[in-house]
Design an enzyme around this catalytic site. Structure first.
Site, PDB file in Angstrom:
ATOM      1  N   GLY A 208       0.826  -1.195   0.000  1.00 14.27           N
ATOM      2  CA  GLY A 208       0.000   0.000   0.000  1.00 14.27           C
ATOM      3  C   GLY A 208       0.859   1.242   0.000  1.00 14.27           C
ATOM      4  O   GLY A 208       1.738   1.416  -0.845  1.00 14.27           O
ATOM      5  N   ASP A 209       0.623   2.117   0.973  1.00  9.33           N
ATOM      6  CA  ASP A 209       1.378   3.376   1.065  1.00  9.33           C
ATOM      7  C   ASP A 209       2.288   3.383   2.284  1.00  9.33           C
ATOM      8  O   ASP A 209       2.620   4.444   2.821  1.00  9.33           O
ATOM      9  CB  ASP A 209       0.420   4.579   1.110  1.00  9.33           C
TER      10      ASP A 209
END
Length: 286
Positions: A208-209
């Site tokens: 993800g981030d």
């Protein structure tokens, strides 16, 4: 009989060549022509060094020739160099060539191209330890590097900083600009993090981030905080998305070994918790 042997030698699928004790090629079959690129006319009388990388030839002389002389054979993998300069790998077997009196006068090398297999294995290893989107390490690589760095701490008397980074408004990028723009931002964030760190440090994408940085050989928390300040400045630079600047905000948590935890998993959890404390503070301050 000799004519039949010569014909069989020439039409073996494997690359086979014969080298005298001075390292000169004295015979060369069609399989060798196909694999290495030199015709028999071109290569016979030339030094065997043409077939190997310069740094590998001393190993060939010492290890391979010594095994042939002492044990009667050698088998293993070798790097090769083709006529056009391309490099590859062979699975090779080397046996002695004897004269009528049993004296070793050279060696016969039987070689099979395994370049595709080696490259496939390397690609699988790369995928196992690297993030395919950004090219930086993944969680598995980060944990391996972290455990190795922690083992060095008692001997060096230094600290290891584990820095956990989460992009606060990344969902907004995907929602407004699309996933292609989001992927571009993740790649740029990875690039900025690599630029910020020292060569010996590690940057990884957990998914993800979320990103993880491992900084080794630090004197303590103040030096780790300096690294975080550099990271924050690098991430604060605007990203150009669809012709307009967009600021990516990040929450950054720090855990220090051996101060905050005694093992890798606990240290990772401490850094994660520190990051979420920062994230909650940022939300409450808005």
């Amino acid at each position: 009989m000799l004519r039949q042997r010569a014909k069989a030698f020439d039409f073996l699928f494997d690359a086979v060549f014969v080298v005298d004790m001075n390292g000169t090629v004295i015979d060369w079959n069609l399989g060798a022509e196909k694999l290495y690129g030199w015709s028999r006319k071109e290569i016979v009388g030339q030094p065997i060094t043409l077939l190997y990388l310069p740094q590998d030839f001393p190993c060939f002389k010492q290890d391979v020739m010594e095994a042939v002389l002492l044990q009667g054979h050698w088998a293993g993998e070798m790097r090769m160099r083709r006529k056009d300069g391309r490099r590859g790998y062979t699975e090779s077997a080397v046996v002695p060539l004897e004269d009528g009196n049993g004296k070793i006068i050279g060696v016969i090398s039987i070689n099979r191209d395994i370049t595709a297999r080696i490259e496939a294995e390397r690609h699988l290893k790369y995928l196992a330890f690297n993030d395919p989107l950004t090219g930086i390490g993944n969680r598995e690589l980060a944990l391996e590097r972290l455990k190795h760095a922690m083992l060095q701490v008692p001997r060096r008397g230094t600290h290891v900083a584990l820095i956990f980074i989460d992009l606060d408004n990344f969902k907004q990028i995907n929602d407004v600009f699309g996933h292609a723009a989001g992927d571009a931002v993740l790649r740029e964030v990875a690039h900025r993090l690599r630029e910020t760190l020292r060569a010996a440090d590690t940057v990884a994408r957990l998914g993800g981030d979320e990103f993880l940085l491992i900084a080794e050989d630090l004197s303590g928390r103040p030096e780790a905080q300096e690294a975080i300040d550099r990271i924050a400045l690098a991430l604060a630079r605007p990203h150009l998305l669809n012709g307009q600047d967009f600021n990516v905000e990040a929450s950054i948590g720090l855990a220090l070994y051996p101060d905050d935890a005694g093992d890798a998993e606990t240290l990772l959890r401490c850094a994660d918790e520190a990051m979420y404390r920062i994230k909650r503070t940022r939300k409450h301050s808005c």
